[in-house]
Motif scaffolding. Structure first.
Motif, mmCIF file in Angstrom:
data_model
loop_
_atom_site.group_PDB
_atom_site.id
_atom_site.type_symbol
_atom_site.label_atom_id
_atom_site.label_comp_id
_atom_site.label_asym_id
_atom_site.label_seq_id
_atom_site.Cartn_x
_atom_site.Cartn_y
_atom_site.Cartn_z
ATOM 1 N N THR A 117 -13.016 103.854 41.113
ATOM 2 C CA THR A 117 -11.611 104.001 40.736
ATOM 3 C C THR A 117 -11.315 105.418 40.251
ATOM 4 O O THR A 117 -12.205 106.139 39.778
ATOM 5 C CB THR A 117 -11.231 103.021 39.615
ATOM 6 O OG1 THR A 117 -12.066 103.265 38.468
ATOM 7 C CG2 THR A 117 -11.404 101.578 40.062
ATOM 8 N N TYR A 133 -10.212 103.099 44.629
ATOM 9 C CA TYR A 133 -8.977 102.435 44.220
ATOM 10 C C TYR A 133 -8.305 103.184 43.074
ATOM 11 O O TYR A 133 -8.969 103.813 42.242
ATOM 12 C CB TYR A 133 -9.277 101.005 43.773
ATOM 13 C CG TYR A 133 -9.860 100.140 44.866
ATOM 14 C CD1 TYR A 133 -9.044 99.351 45.666
ATOM 15 C CD2 TYR A 133 -11.233 100.117 45.089
ATOM 16 C CE1 TYR A 133 -9.580 98.552 46.679
ATOM 17 C CE2 TYR A 133 -11.781 99.326 46.097
ATOM 18 C CZ TYR A 133 -10.953 98.549 46.874
ATOM 19 O OH TYR A 133 -11.484 97.770 47.878
ATOM 20 N N ASP A 174 -6.583 96.714 41.896
ATOM 21 C CA ASP A 174 -5.944 96.909 43.200
ATOM 22 C C ASP A 174 -6.783 96.284 44.311
ATOM 23 O O ASP A 174 -8.015 96.216 44.227
ATOM 24 C CB ASP A 174 -5.766 98.397 43.490
ATOM 25 C CG ASP A 174 -4.658 99.021 42.668
ATOM 26 O OD1 ASP A 174 -3.945 98.274 41.972
ATOM 27 O OD2 ASP A 174 -4.528 100.261 42.695
ATOM 28 N N PRO A 180 -7.155 100.292 48.776
ATOM 29 C CA PRO A 180 -7.661 101.568 48.255
ATOM 30 C C PRO A 180 -6.601 102.668 48.293
ATOM 31 O O PRO A 180 -5.715 102.681 49.158
ATOM 32 C CB PRO A 180 -8.824 101.908 49.192
ATOM 33 C CG PRO A 180 -9.154 100.628 49.898
ATOM 34 C CD PRO A 180 -7.882 99.863 49.980
#
Length: 405
Positions: free
Chosen positions: A49, A188, A193, A196
């Motif tokens: 992330t 992401y 989420d 991506p």
């Protein structure tokens, strides 16, 4: 870089391409099934992330060339010292940049110099500074990673078995054992989420460097290539791109990594771009054998254009390579369909050295969520050096080298 003396018949892969909605692969020694067919969605892997400021930083290292132990046909004592120096380069760059992800973009070892009994130990040397800092990572593999006593598949399986918590390297498509390291990894915006914000693609440009210690041996027919496999990988990219469009209604912006540069790098090399031009890629690019251009790299390149959203689509943020140690530039023009092509420079103390590659470096990409959400996504990139300096910072996108587009 290395080129062979003869051309062998093309390998026709027997591997099926995953146009269907069920895909099996191997991750960390386990067989993984993905019912949605999206190869990068791997169960059991931590979601990558962006950070709280909306950034995701990647450092790419190329051409470490560990295990370089032979000098004039005899054992040389400078190999271990060079490997230690390479680790110091990586440690310095990692501590200065504090990346979210590391890419080892090929030629991790000088495979023609290693013994089968300990070849994979040189991967441990390469990975050690990154693993010590608990940074997740991926690999592509270079021509010097395929040799008499080592090959790409052995390296991938070793990495999966020994670094499963940090490694995202896989073998989703392509001929084994020399060219199967083709896969993608999603990043992401936040962990909740499902779509991506960006994707990192990794491709295996194959080829083989023969000889262990006492000189060259025969080149296997299945390894005498200098391009991404044209029989399996383009279909894999197309199938994955179609599934992304179907399931996500878009194809996320992409960073592409492959060790041997694409042929279009030759066209961009003479342009006045930021970075070193000591070692221009001519003819050391995909599609060449015996200095003759085969054109067999074009199926892969055409799928990169499709991934870009067509000519000048802007979805491919950069395609980045090593192989040419003295090259550390990024360039873009209509001749590359507006796709930025970058070089990593030289991060290892093994391998040959050019005038400006004596100061080793890694290439940094800083992805920013706001930059990716514009009409055409952009990315910042620069070179970070072992003396704790940086240089050649540019923003890759429609305004970069606009006079050539």
């Amino acid at each position: 870089m290395c080129f062979t003396a003869s051309v062998h018949p093309r390998l026709v892969s027997t591997m099926n391409i995953f146009g269907a909605l069920l895909l099996a692969s191997t991750v960390g020694g386990r067989s993984i099934s993905r019912s949605n067919g999206l190869a990068g969605i791997v169960e059991g892997k931590t979601k990558l992330t962006f950070d709280g400021a909306g950034n995701f930083k990647v450092v790419s290292f190329s051409d470490m060339h560990t295990g370089e132990r032979w000098g004039n046909g005899s054992w040389a004592d400078w190999g271990p010292a060079n490997d230690a120096a390479t680790q110091n380069v990586h440690a310095t760059v990692l501590d200065n940049e504090k990346p979210n992800y590391v890419v080892f973009n090929g030629d991790m070892m000088t495979g023609e110099n290693v013994f089968a009994s300990n070849a994979t130990n040189y991967l441990d040397i390469v990975f050690a500074p990154t693993v010590a800092r608990s940074i997740p990572f991926s690999c592509t593999h270079g021509n010097h990673d395929n040799a008499d006593n080592i090959n790409h598949q052995i390296e991938i399986e070793y990495e999966q078995a020994n670094y499963a918590s940090l490694s995202y390297t896989r073998s989703d498509a392509g001929p084994q054992p020399y060219g199967g390291g083709n896969y993608w990894v999603p990043v992401y915006a936040k962990s909740t989420d499902t779509v991506p914000a960006a994707i990192m693609w990794f491709f295996d440009s194959r080829s083989f460097v023969s000889g262990t210690g006492n000189g060259p041996g025969p080149i296997p027919d299945a390894a005498n290539f200098y391009w991404v496999d044209e029989n399996t990988v383009p279909q894999y990219i197309a199938a994955q791109r179609t599934l992304m469009e179907q399931q996500w209604s878009k194809v996320p912006p992409a960073l592409v990594f492959v060790h041997i540069p694409v042929q279009k790098a030759q066209i961009l090399a003479p342009l006045p771009s930021e970075g070193d031009h000591d070692d221009e890629p001519d003819p050391s690019t995909q599609g060449f054998l015996n200095n003759d251009y085969t054109g067999l790299d074009l199926p892969f390149w055409n799928e990169i254009i499709a991934l870009n959203g067509g000519s000048d689509g802007g979805n491919v943020l950069a395609i980045t390579s090593g192989h040419d140690h003295g090259e550390s530039w990024c360039a873009r023009s209509t001749d590359s369909s507006g796709i930025p092509i970058c070089f990593n420079g030289h991060s290892g103390y093994g391998g040959y050295v050019t005038t400006h590659s004596a100061m080793r470096n890694g290439r940094v990409f800083e992805l920013n969520l706001a930059d990716l959400q514009g009409t055409v996504p952009v990315v910042r990139t620069w070179n970070s050096y072992e003396n704790s300096t940086t240089n050649d910072e540019v923003v890759l996108g429609p305004d970069y080298m606009a006079q050539f587009n």
